[in-house]
Write a protein that holds these residues in place. Structure first.
Motif, PDB file in Angstrom:
ATOM      1  N   ALA A 195      67.166  30.443  18.379  1.00 48.41           N
ATOM      2  CA  ALA A 195      66.420  29.353  17.747  1.00 48.41           C
ATOM      3  C   ALA A 195      67.323  28.548  16.823  1.00 48.41           C
ATOM      4  O   ALA A 195      68.307  29.065  16.281  1.00 48.41           O
ATOM      5  CB  ALA A 195      65.247  29.931  16.949  1.00 48.41           C
ATOM      6  N   ASP A 196      66.998  27.277  16.645  1.00 54.59           N
ATOM      7  CA  ASP A 196      67.736  26.420  15.731  1.00 54.59           C
ATOM      8  C   ASP A 196      67.349  26.788  14.306  1.00 54.59           C
ATOM      9  O   ASP A 196      66.171  26.734  13.937  1.00 54.59           O
ATOM     10  CB  ASP A 196      67.416  24.952  16.013  1.00 54.59           C
ATOM     11  N   LEU A 197      68.311  27.159  13.483  1.00 53.01           N
ATOM     12  CA  LEU A 197      68.019  27.614  12.125  1.00 53.01           C
ATOM     13  C   LEU A 197      67.576  26.458  11.232  1.00 53.01           C
ATOM     14  O   LEU A 197      68.000  25.311  11.423  1.00 53.01           O
ATOM     15  CB  LEU A 197      69.256  28.271  11.513  1.00 53.01           C
ATOM     16  N   PRO A 198      66.744  26.748  10.238  1.00 51.63           N
ATOM     17  CA  PRO A 198      66.337  25.709   9.276  1.00 51.63           C
ATOM     18  C   PRO A 198      67.553  25.164   8.529  1.00 51.63           C
ATOM     19  O   PRO A 198      68.533  25.889   8.297  1.00 51.63           O
ATOM     20  CB  PRO A 198      65.399  26.464   8.317  1.00 51.63           C
ATOM     21  N   VAL A 199      67.495  23.910   8.141  1.00 55.98           N
ATOM     22  CA  VAL A 199      68.618  23.260   7.454  1.00 55.98           C
ATOM     23  C   VAL A 199      69.041  23.993   6.191  1.00 55.98           C
ATOM     24  O   VAL A 199      70.244  24.167   5.948  1.00 55.98           O
ATOM     25  CB  VAL A 199      68.263  21.786   7.132  1.00 55.98           C
ATOM     26  N   PRO A 200      68.107  24.456   5.332  1.00 55.79           N
ATOM     27  CA  PRO A 200      68.529  25.179   4.126  1.00 55.79           C
ATOM     28  C   PRO A 200      69.375  26.414   4.439  1.00 55.79           C
ATOM     29  O   PRO A 200      70.328  26.720   3.714  1.00 55.79           O
ATOM     30  CB  PRO A 200      67.204  25.577   3.473  1.00 55.79           C
ATOM     31  N   VAL A 201      69.024  27.127   5.510  1.00 56.73           N
ATOM     32  CA  VAL A 201      69.788  28.314   5.888  1.00 56.73           C
ATOM     33  C   VAL A 201      71.207  27.919   6.305  1.00 56.73           C
ATOM     34  O   VAL A 201      72.189  28.568   5.937  1.00 56.73           O
ATOM     35  CB  VAL A 201      69.092  29.066   7.041  1.00 56.73           C
ATOM     36  N   LYS A 202      71.320  26.833   7.066  1.00 56.23           N
ATOM     37  CA  LYS A 202      72.636  26.350   7.496  1.00 56.23           C
ATOM     38  C   LYS A 202      73.498  25.974   6.289  1.00 56.23           C
ATOM     39  O   LYS A 202      74.705  26.249   6.260  1.00 56.23           O
ATOM     40  CB  LYS A 202      72.482  25.145   8.425  1.00 56.23           C
ATOM     41  N   LYS A 203      72.861  25.335   5.286  1.00 50.72           N
ATOM     42  CA  LYS A 203      73.612  24.931   4.099  1.00 50.72           C
ATOM     43  C   LYS A 203      74.091  26.139   3.304  1.00 50.72           C
ATOM     44  O   LYS A 203      75.220  26.153   2.789  1.00 50.72           O
ATOM     45  CB  LYS A 203      72.741  24.024   3.231  1.00 50.72           C
ATOM     46  N   ILE A 204      73.246  27.167   3.202  1.00 56.20           N
ATOM     47  CA  ILE A 204      73.637  28.385   2.495  1.00 56.20           C
ATOM     48  C   ILE A 204      74.815  29.044   3.205  1.00 56.20           C
ATOM     49  O   ILE A 204      75.763  29.511   2.563  1.00 56.20           O
ATOM     50  CB  ILE A 204      72.445  29.361   2.402  1.00 56.20           C
ATOM     51  N   MET A 205      74.750  29.083   4.531  1.00 57.14           N
ATOM     52  CA  MET A 205      75.854  29.646   5.309  1.00 57.14           C
ATOM     53  C   MET A 205      77.147  28.868   5.062  1.00 57.14           C
ATOM     54  O   MET A 205      78.231  29.449   4.948  1.00 57.14           O
ATOM     55  CB  MET A 205      75.506  29.628   6.795  1.00 57.14           C
TER      56      MET A 205
END
Length: 219
Positions: A195-205
């Motif tokens: 699944a495409d991860l939520p934007v906040p999760v991508k930013k944290i990564m």
């Protein structure tokens, strides 16, 4: 067939961690990309790296080596908590292929008269925990996490390929092959239902990745 007990799993996890951090991991039969790089370099005029260029190349390769340590930990953590057997198999297969990258980076660091990061054990533990949590949340999110991780790694590799000294054919060959493999892992993860991860999760990564690269470059 003997059933794997919780104690067996703990032993396997510890074994994987020790092999990743200190050597002894299983690699494939693929040739080190530096073999073709050395051939190409021998055809052209050989320009030795300056001390500053060597330090820069070593710092970049140290980051990539640590990234592979983190990848191993992520995949092992996800494989432990993944629900579907086929997803666990994909995680295990990806981890096996990443061992090649780990080995290539370690060899190149030795050639550059440098060493892996002292922070590798800490990053391994943190990455394993993140992978285990991602696997427990659900297989589609676990696979999506793999895909996003690999895409971020590809962006880092693109950046490093631009920063490497022009004469460092060996490091460039390794990173080029790694980039190709990481893209394939991301594609495979998405095709398997990631699944495409939520934007906040991508930013944290992304923030975590920047913290790692800014420290590991030096030690």
């Amino acid at each position: 067939m003997r059933q794997i007990s919780p104690v067996d799993k703990v032993i396997m996890i510890a074994d994987n961690a020790l092999k990743t951090l200190f050597g002894g991991y299983q690699v494939t039969e693929r040739a080190n990309p530096t073999e073709s790089a050395t051939l190409k370099s021998s055809i052209q005029e050989t320009i030795p790296l300056t001390l500053e260029e060597q330090k820069n190349a070593a710092g970049l390769m140290r980051i990539n080596h640590c990234g592979e340590v983190c990848a191993q930990a992520l995949y092992q953590g996800q494989a432990m908590t993944a629900r579907l057997p086929e997803v666990r198999d994909k995680m295990a297969q990806a981890a096996a292929e990443e061992n090649d990258h780990l080995n290539w980076c370690a060899d190149r660091l030795k050639q550059l008269d440098s060493s892996p990061s002292f922070f590798n054990p800490a990053w391994y533990i943190g990455s394993f925990a993140i992978g285990a949590i991602a696997g427990a949340v659900g297989d589609q999110w676990s696979l999506g996490f793999v895909a996003e991780t690999e895409h971020q790694v590809v962006r880092h590799l693109d950046n490093h390929l631009q920063k490497l000294p022009e004469a460092d054919w060996e490091s460039r060959a390794i990173l080029t092959q790694m980039r190709e493999d990481e893209l394939q892992h991301a594609t495979t993860a998405l095709a398997a239902g990631g699944a495409d991860l939520p934007v906040p999760v991508k930013k944290i990564m992304g923030v975590m990745s920047k913290v790692m690269t800014s420290t590991v470059y030096y030690v």
